[in-house]
Write a protein that holds these residues in place. Structure first.
Motif, PDB file in Angstrom:
ATOM      1  N   LEU A   1       0.825  -1.203   0.000  1.00 16.71           N
ATOM      2  CA  LEU A   1       0.000   0.000   0.000  1.00 16.71           C
ATOM      3  C   LEU A   1       0.860   1.254   0.000  1.00 16.71           C
ATOM      4  CD1 LEU A   1      -2.771   1.310   0.154  1.00 16.71           C
ATOM      5  CD2 LEU A   1      -2.671   1.098   2.646  1.00 16.71           C
ATOM      6  N   ALA A   2       1.946   1.222   0.794  1.00 19.05           N
ATOM      7  CA  ALA A   2       2.844   2.377   0.816  1.00 19.05           C
ATOM      8  C   ALA A   2       3.484   2.606  -0.545  1.00 19.05           C
ATOM      9  CB  ALA A   2       3.923   2.175   1.891  1.00 19.05           C
ATOM     10  N   ALA A   3       3.894   1.491  -1.195  1.00 21.32           N
ATOM     11  CA  ALA A   3       4.487   1.627  -2.528  1.00 21.32           C
ATOM     12  C   ALA A   3       3.473   2.170  -3.524  1.00 21.32           C
ATOM     13  CB  ALA A   3       5.018   0.277  -2.999  1.00 21.32           C
ATOM     14  N   ALA A   4       2.221   1.688  -3.428  1.00 18.20           N
ATOM     15  CA  ALA A   4       1.188   2.177  -4.342  1.00 18.20           C
ATOM     16  C   ALA A   4       0.917   3.663  -4.113  1.00 18.20           C
ATOM     17  CB  ALA A   4      -0.098   1.367  -4.142  1.00 18.20           C
ATOM     18  N   LEU A   5       0.869   4.075  -2.844  1.00 22.24           N
ATOM     19  CA  LEU A   5       0.640   5.486  -2.546  1.00 22.24           C
ATOM     20  C   LEU A   5       1.795   6.351  -3.027  1.00 22.24           C
ATOM     21  CD1 LEU A   5      -0.922   5.248   1.024  1.00 22.24           C
ATOM     22  CD2 LEU A   5      -2.085   5.732  -1.129  1.00 22.24           C
ATOM     23  N   ALA A   6       3.027   5.821  -2.854  1.00 22.05           N
ATOM     24  CA  ALA A   6       4.183   6.579  -3.340  1.00 22.05           C
ATOM     25  C   ALA A   6       4.137   6.735  -4.848  1.00 22.05           C
ATOM     26  CB  ALA A   6       5.476   5.878  -2.908  1.00 22.05           C
ATOM     27  N   GLY A   7       3.797   5.615  -5.547  1.00 24.72           N
ATOM     28  CA  GLY A   7       3.686   5.695  -7.005  1.00 24.72           C
ATOM     29  C   GLY A   7       2.581   6.650  -7.426  1.00 24.72           C
ATOM     30  N   ALA A   8       1.451   6.592  -6.700  1.00 25.69           N
ATOM     31  CA  ALA A   8       0.354   7.501  -7.024  1.00 25.69           C
ATOM     32  C   ALA A   8       0.752   8.945  -6.769  1.00 25.69           C
ATOM     33  CB  ALA A   8      -0.882   7.139  -6.200  1.00 25.69           C
ATOM     34  N   GLY A   9       1.548   9.163  -5.690  1.00 20.23           N
ATOM     35  CA  GLY A   9       2.000  10.522  -5.412  1.00 20.23           C
ATOM     36  C   GLY A   9       2.903  11.061  -6.502  1.00 20.23           C
ATOM     37  N   VAL A  10       3.833  10.203  -6.962  1.00 27.89           N
ATOM     38  CA  VAL A  10       4.730  10.630  -8.042  1.00 27.89           C
ATOM     39  C   VAL A  10       3.945  10.893  -9.315  1.00 27.89           C
ATOM     40  CG1 VAL A  10       6.639   9.886  -9.513  1.00 27.89           C
ATOM     41  CG2 VAL A  10       6.718   9.448  -7.052  1.00 27.89           C
ATOM     42  N   TYR A  11       3.037   9.974  -9.639  1.00 29.10           N
ATOM     43  CA  TYR A  11       2.234  10.147 -10.848  1.00 29.10           C
ATOM     44  C   TYR A  11       1.349  11.387 -10.731  1.00 29.10           C
ATOM     45  CZ  TYR A  11      -1.249   9.295 -14.462  1.00 29.10           C
ATOM     46  OH  TYR A  11      -2.078   9.443 -15.529  1.00 29.10           O
ATOM     47  N   GLY A  12       0.754  11.593  -9.538  1.00 27.01           N
ATOM     48  CA  GLY A  12      -0.090  12.762  -9.342  1.00 27.01           C
ATOM     49  C   GLY A  12       0.688  14.055  -9.463  1.00 27.01           C
ATOM     50  N   HIS A  13       1.902  14.068  -8.902  1.00 27.21           N
ATOM     51  CA  HIS A  13       2.728  15.273  -8.994  1.00 27.21           C
ATOM     52  C   HIS A  13       3.112  15.546 -10.439  1.00 27.21           C
ATOM     53  CE1 HIS A  13       5.656  18.331  -7.943  1.00 27.21           C
ATOM     54  NE2 HIS A  13       6.579  17.667  -8.626  1.00 27.21           N
ATOM     55  N   ARG A  14       3.476  14.500 -11.170  1.00 26.73           N
ATOM     56  CA  ARG A  14       3.834  14.672 -12.576  1.00 26.73           C
ATOM     57  C   ARG A  14       2.635  15.167 -13.383  1.00 26.73           C
ATOM     58  NH1 ARG A  14       6.494   9.522 -15.116  1.00 26.73           N
ATOM     59  NH2 ARG A  14       7.925  10.052 -13.420  1.00 26.73           N
ATOM     60  N   TRP A  15       1.457  14.581 -13.092  1.00 20.05           N
ATOM     61  CA  TRP A  15       0.253  15.007 -13.785  1.00 20.05           C
ATOM     62  C   TRP A  15      -0.038  16.478 -13.500  1.00 20.05           C
ATOM     63  CZ3 TRP A  15      -4.401  16.814 -11.792  1.00 20.05           C
ATOM     64  CH2 TRP A  15      -5.463  16.909 -12.705  1.00 20.05           C
ATOM     65  N   TYR A  16       0.148  16.887 -12.238  1.00 16.99           N
ATOM     66  CA  TYR A  16      -0.091  18.282 -11.872  1.00 16.99           C
ATOM     67  C   TYR A  16       0.889  19.212 -12.585  1.00 16.99           C
ATOM     68  CZ  TYR A  16       0.058  22.560  -9.116  1.00 16.99           C
ATOM     69  OH  TYR A  16       0.066  23.878  -8.727  1.00 16.99           O
ATOM     70  N   VAL A  17       2.152  18.827 -12.634  1.00 19.41           N
ATOM     71  CA  VAL A  17       3.150  19.664 -13.306  1.00 19.41           C
ATOM     72  C   VAL A  17       2.832  19.802 -14.789  1.00 19.41           C
ATOM     73  CG1 VAL A  17       5.586  19.788 -13.961  1.00 19.41           C
ATOM     74  CG2 VAL A  17       4.962  19.179 -11.628  1.00 19.41           C
ATOM     75  N   ASP A  18       2.464  18.685 -15.432  1.00 20.33           N
ATOM     76  CA  ASP A  18       2.134  18.742 -16.857  1.00 20.33           C
ATOM     77  C   ASP A  18       0.924  19.629 -17.106  1.00 20.33           C
ATOM     78  OD1 ASP A  18       4.235  17.059 -17.291  1.00 20.33           O
ATOM     79  OD2 ASP A  18       3.011  15.227 -17.460  1.00 20.33           O
ATOM     80  N   ARG A  19      -0.089  19.465 -16.266  1.00 21.75           N
ATOM     81  CA  ARG A  19      -1.285  20.299 -16.451  1.00 21.75           C
ATOM     82  C   ARG A  19      -0.964  21.774 -16.228  1.00 21.75           C
ATOM     83  NH1 ARG A  19      -6.439  18.179 -16.019  1.00 21.75           N
ATOM     84  NH2 ARG A  19      -7.033  20.374 -16.340  1.00 21.75           N
ATOM     85  N   ALA A  20      -0.194  22.062 -15.188  1.00 21.53           N
ATOM     86  CA  ALA A  20       0.150  23.453 -14.890  1.00 21.53           C
ATOM     87  C   ALA A  20       0.997  24.063 -16.006  1.00 21.53           C
ATOM     88  CB  ALA A  20       0.897  23.526 -13.561  1.00 21.53           C
TER      89      ALA A  20
END
Length: 271
Positions: free
Chosen positions: A124-143
């Motif tokens: 679960l921690a690994a999944a959350l970390a991956g989701a955090g990285v993906y979410g941050h990347r998605w946010y940067v791309d959108r911004a």
């Protein structure tokens, strides 16, 4: 027998027991060999045939009485059984492990449950970390994409403002250009603003521009370079009916840290 040594047993003077004297020969006077004593000859050994016959006639021992293990069946088909050892002896494989040490018991149901829970937590921690990285990347791309769109829109408006000047509204028009400028471009335009105003008023200039196309050359969330194609109709004293003009303007823009607005830092005509 003639010429063959014989053994003779005679008593000594100090010891009355008989002693064997070697070298006595037959025919020697009795004074010399003293007295002959006959030794009892041991009984002859029992013939081997009789010993074997007696052993065959002796009763066979019952293995159940002696505690020995019996093997039923063909010995060639039965595996050798290991010799039993005491529980505390070295090498015993009873309750203890090798060399008598207790062996570690396998994990019970509770231990397996804890291990499974720990594994799920790690996953679960690994999944959350991956989701955090993906979410941050998605946010940067959108911004970044949003910032580029805003930079192109600001460049379009700045190009229109620059070519849209009228003698009737010259102060407001020049102020609008200054408000959208920063850095070197703002400094240069501010220094020449008085001269531009005088020429516009003197020649009764009236110019209105329209953007044809605009394209992003490069850009991120803080900087952008945009090319804008503008058509304008310019009227002045020499051309009261107006004449069309076509401009290609390159604008370098930066994003203001405080307001977030895109401002023109450099403007040049490229064709």
């Amino acid at each position: 027998m003639t010429g063959v040594p014989e053994e003779v047993a005679v008593p000594s003077r100090r010891n009355p027991t008989l002693k064997v004297i070697k070298g006595a020969k037959a025919g020697v006077p009795s004074a010399a060999r003293r007295r002959l004593v006959n030794r009892p000859v041991s009984r002859a050994a029992e013939p081997i045939e009789q010993v074997l016959e007696r052993l065959d006639q002796e009763p066979v021992e019952d293995p159940t009485e002696t505690g020995d293990q019996t093997v039923v069946g063909d010995p060639a088909e039965v595996e050798d059984l290991p010799e039993p050892k005491p529980a505390g002896a070295k090498g015993s494989t009873g309750a203890g492990g090798k060399d008598g040490r207790p062996t570690a018991a396998g994990p019970g149901p509770a231990g397996r449950g804890r291990a499974l829970a720990a594994l799920l937590v790690v996953l679960l921690a690994a999944a959350l970390a991956g989701a955090g990285v993906y979410g941050h990347r998605w946010y940067v791309d959108r911004a970044t994409e949003q910032a580029r769109r805003e930079a192109v829109a600001a460049a379009r408006q700045a190009a229109v403002n620059f070519v849209s000047v009228s003698a009737a509204s010259v102060d407001r028009d020049l102020q609008r250009i200054t408000a959208g400028a920063t850095g070197d471009f703002k400094d240069e335009f501010t220094r020449g603003q008085g001269q531009v105003r005088a020429l516009v008023v003197e020649n009764k200039v009236q110019s209105q521009g329209t953007v044809l196309r605009a394209g992003l050359v490069s850009g991120d969330r803080r900087h952008a370079v945009v090319l804008v194609a503008v058509d304008a109709t310019v009227k002045n004293v020499k051309a009261p009916d107006g004449r069309p003009s076509h401009y290609r303007i390159q604008l370098d823009l930066v994003r203001d840290k405080d307001s977030g607005d895109w401002l023109v830092s450099k403007l040049q005509f490229v064709g």
